[in-house]
Design a protein around this motif. Structure first.
Motif, PDB file in Angstrom:
ATOM      1  N   ARG A 116      20.310 -18.474  -7.075  1.00 31.60           N
ATOM      2  CA  ARG A 116      19.294 -18.329  -6.028  1.00 31.60           C
ATOM      3  C   ARG A 116      18.196 -19.393  -6.185  1.00 31.60           C
ATOM      4  N   LEU A 117      17.742 -19.606  -7.422  1.00 31.20           N
ATOM      5  CA  LEU A 117      16.703 -20.614  -7.673  1.00 31.20           C
ATOM      6  C   LEU A 117      17.221 -22.022  -7.385  1.00 31.20           C
ATOM      7  N   SER A 118      18.475 -22.293  -7.767  1.00 32.93           N
ATOM      8  CA  SER A 118      19.077 -23.604  -7.500  1.00 32.93           C
ATOM      9  C   SER A 118      19.154 -23.859  -5.999  1.00 32.93           C
ATOM     10  N   ASP A 119      19.544 -22.835  -5.241  1.00 32.71           N
ATOM     11  CA  ASP A 119      19.609 -22.974  -3.786  1.00 32.71           C
ATOM     12  C   ASP A 119      18.230 -23.264  -3.201  1.00 32.71           C
ATOM     13  N   ARG A 120      17.208 -22.618  -3.781  1.00 31.98           N
ATOM     14  CA  ARG A 120      15.841 -22.822  -3.301  1.00 31.98           C
ATOM     15  C   ARG A 120      15.364 -24.255  -3.574  1.00 31.98           C
ATOM     16  N   VAL A 121      15.682 -24.768  -4.763  1.00 27.45           N
ATOM     17  CA  VAL A 121      15.318 -26.152  -5.114  1.00 27.45           C
ATOM     18  C   VAL A 121      16.040 -27.117  -4.167  1.00 27.45           C
ATOM     19  N   GLN A 122      17.336 -26.848  -3.905  1.00 30.58           N
ATOM     20  CA  GLN A 122      18.114 -27.720  -3.025  1.00 30.58           C
ATOM     21  C   GLN A 122      17.546 -27.700  -1.608  1.00 30.58           C
ATOM     22  N   LYS A 123      17.153 -26.528  -1.128  1.00 24.48           N
ATOM     23  CA  LYS A 123      16.598 -26.401   0.223  1.00 24.48           C
ATOM     24  C   LYS A 123      15.296 -27.212   0.345  1.00 24.48           C
ATOM     25  N   LEU A 124      14.443 -27.123  -0.677  1.00 27.08           N
ATOM     26  CA  LEU A 124      13.195 -27.883  -0.700  1.00 27.08           C
ATOM     27  C   LEU A 124      13.497 -29.384  -0.694  1.00 27.08           C
ATOM     28  N   THR A 125      14.478 -29.781  -1.492  1.00 23.45           N
ATOM     29  CA  THR A 125      14.870 -31.190  -1.560  1.00 23.45           C
ATOM     30  C   THR A 125      15.373 -31.679  -0.206  1.00 23.45           C
ATOM     31  N   ASP A 126      16.226 -30.891   0.439  1.00 23.04           N
ATOM     32  CA  ASP A 126      16.761 -31.271   1.750  1.00 23.04           C
ATOM     33  C   ASP A 126      15.645 -31.453   2.775  1.00 23.04           C
TER      34      ASP A 126
ATOM     35  N   ASP B 117      17.511 -28.881 -14.016  1.00 26.41           N
ATOM     36  CA  ASP B 117      17.641 -28.873 -15.474  1.00 26.41           C
ATOM     37  C   ASP B 117      16.834 -27.735 -16.082  1.00 26.41           C
ATOM     38  N   GLU B 118      15.658 -27.506 -15.511  1.00 22.94           N
ATOM     39  CA  GLU B 118      14.815 -26.412 -15.999  1.00 22.94           C
ATOM     40  C   GLU B 118      15.502 -25.065 -15.786  1.00 22.94           C
ATOM     41  N   ILE B 119      16.149 -24.909 -14.647  1.00 23.36           N
ATOM     42  CA  ILE B 119      16.859 -23.653 -14.347  1.00 23.36           C
ATOM     43  C   ILE B 119      18.054 -23.476 -15.292  1.00 23.36           C
TER      44      ILE B 119
ATOM     45  N   THR C 259      13.963 -45.552  -1.898  1.00 22.02           N
ATOM     46  CA  THR C 259      13.232 -45.368  -3.154  1.00 22.02           C
ATOM     47  C   THR C 259      12.558 -43.995  -3.176  1.00 22.02           C
ATOM     48  N   ALA C 260      11.966 -43.592  -2.051  1.00 22.21           N
ATOM     49  CA  ALA C 260      11.315 -42.281  -1.970  1.00 22.21           C
ATOM     50  C   ALA C 260      12.346 -41.164  -2.115  1.00 22.21           C
ATOM     51  N   LYS C 261      13.514 -41.334  -1.489  1.00 22.66           N
ATOM     52  CA  LYS C 261      14.555 -40.302  -1.583  1.00 22.66           C
ATOM     53  C   LYS C 261      15.070 -40.168  -3.016  1.00 22.66           C
ATOM     54  N   VAL C 262      15.184 -41.295  -3.723  1.00 18.62           N
ATOM     55  CA  VAL C 262      15.611 -41.247  -5.126  1.00 18.62           C
ATOM     56  C   VAL C 262      14.568 -40.493  -5.951  1.00 18.62           C
ATOM     57  N   ALA C 263      13.291 -40.748  -5.687  1.00 19.85           N
ATOM     58  CA  ALA C 263      12.228 -40.042  -6.410  1.00 19.85           C
ATOM     59  C   ALA C 263      12.302 -38.539  -6.143  1.00 19.85           C
ATOM     60  N   ILE C 264      12.567 -38.165  -4.903  1.00 16.87           N
ATOM     61  CA  ILE C 264      12.686 -36.735  -4.552  1.00 16.87           C
ATOM     62  C   ILE C 264      13.886 -36.119  -5.274  1.00 16.87           C
ATOM     63  N   ARG C 265      14.989 -36.853  -5.318  1.00 19.30           N
ATOM     64  CA  ARG C 265      16.184 -36.331  -6.011  1.00 19.30           C
ATOM     65  C   ARG C 265      15.940 -36.199  -7.516  1.00 19.30           C
ATOM     66  N   ASN C 266      15.133 -37.098  -8.066  1.00 24.42           N
ATOM     67  CA  ASN C 266      14.800 -36.995  -9.490  1.00 24.42           C
ATOM     68  C   ASN C 266      13.996 -35.727  -9.764  1.00 24.42           C
ATOM     69  N   VAL C 267      13.103 -35.384  -8.852  1.00 25.50           N
ATOM     70  CA  VAL C 267      12.338 -34.139  -8.994  1.00 25.50           C
ATOM     71  C   VAL C 267      13.303 -32.951  -8.914  1.00 25.50           C
TER      72      VAL C 267
ATOM     73  N   PRO D 135      11.569 -22.670 -12.309  1.00 30.12           N
ATOM     74  CA  PRO D 135      10.612 -23.770 -12.228  1.00 30.12           C
ATOM     75  C   PRO D 135       9.406 -23.420 -11.342  1.00 30.12           C
ATOM     76  N   ASP D 136       8.322 -24.148 -11.548  1.00 36.29           N
ATOM     77  CA  ASP D 136       7.118 -23.985 -10.738  1.00 36.29           C
ATOM     78  C   ASP D 136       7.349 -24.736  -9.416  1.00 36.29           C
ATOM     79  N   PHE D 137       7.633 -23.966  -8.363  1.00 35.65           N
ATOM     80  CA  PHE D 137       7.987 -24.582  -7.079  1.00 35.65           C
ATOM     81  C   PHE D 137       6.820 -25.343  -6.455  1.00 35.65           C
ATOM     82  N   LYS D 138       5.603 -24.888  -6.706  1.00 33.31           N
ATOM     83  CA  LYS D 138       4.435 -25.610  -6.184  1.00 33.31           C
ATOM     84  C   LYS D 138       4.356 -27.000  -6.817  1.00 33.31           C
ATOM     85  N   LYS D 139       4.655 -27.054  -8.112  1.00 33.08           N
ATOM     86  CA  LYS D 139       4.626 -28.329  -8.828  1.00 33.08           C
ATOM     87  C   LYS D 139       5.746 -29.249  -8.327  1.00 33.08           C
ATOM     88  N   LEU D 140       6.944 -28.689  -8.147  1.00 37.79           N
ATOM     89  CA  LEU D 140       8.062 -29.490  -7.638  1.00 37.79           C
ATOM     90  C   LEU D 140       7.739 -30.034  -6.248  1.00 37.79           C
ATOM     91  N   GLU D 141       7.218 -29.156  -5.383  1.00 41.74           N
ATOM     92  CA  GLU D 141       6.885 -29.588  -4.024  1.00 41.74           C
ATOM     93  C   GLU D 141       5.788 -30.643  -4.037  1.00 41.74           C
TER      94      GLU D 141
END
Length: 183
Positions: free
Chosen positions: A153-163, A138-140, A124-132, A5-11
């Motif tokens: 590795r990518l899944s861990d990176r997405v999870q770290k950003l989410t946390d 899903d993309e991964i 509500t904001a946390k739910v929106a972040i979890r949806n991202v 996934p495009d991490f800049k877009k996710l962030e």
């Protein structure tokens, strides 16, 4: 081969949820005057409802008073009526072309209600972040060109950003609750 996934877009999407949270918090009255408090107020001007910031300048004159410098003298009454009818529990006072809005002291019960409301906004904001996060995961998972090790590795990176973003939302909520409960 895809690189996930495009991490800049996710962030950016997660930051959008945090910006929305910051905006919501701006409208929560904490006993201190804030120009954001009058943002939801509309004024019947020139035959239509307009946001208050389009008919005058909202400023903070002191810790417990807002001032609206109305540009058109004919709209002073409409601005006063708009503030009074806004449901914010404010009682404006006209002083020439300036409408002063003193903020009454808040009761303990009202403070608790506002703190509860800040918690709902943060959730509500946390739910929106979890949806991202879910979209990124899903993309991964859906990309068969990514080897399993890279998917992990990518899944861990997405999870770290989410946390990180959820932690930031919780910090914002805790700071807002502290501000609200201050007497």
């Amino acid at each position: 081969m895809s690189d996930g996934p495009d991490f800049k877009k996710l962030e950016s999407r997660m930051d959008g949820a945090l910006d929305a949270l910051k905006n919501e918090f701006g409208g929560l009255r904490s006993g201190r005057a804030s120009v954001n408090l009058l943002e939801p107020v509309t004024v019947n001007a020139y035959g239509s409802d307009m946001p208050i910031n389009q008919v005058g300048t909202v400023t903070v004159s002191d810790a417990r008073t807002l001032a609206v410098n109305v540009w058109d003298k004919g709209l002073v009454g409409a601005v006063e009526k708009g503030i009074r009818d806004s449901g914010l529990g404010l009682n404006p006072v006209t002083d020439g072309q300036t409408v002063r809005v003193p903020l009454p002291p808040m009761t303990e019960e009202r403070r608790k209600d506002l703190a509860k409301m800040s918690g709902k906004y943060a959730e509500t904001a946390k739910v929106a972040i979890r949806n991202v996060r879910r979209d990124g995961m899903d993309e991964i998972k859906g990309d068969d060109s990514i080897p399993e090790d890279d998917k992990k590795r990518l899944s861990d990176r997405v999870q770290k950003l989410t946390d990180e973003k959820i932690k930031r939302a919780e910090e914002m909520q805790s700071a807002k609750e502290e501000e609200i409960m201050q007497v």
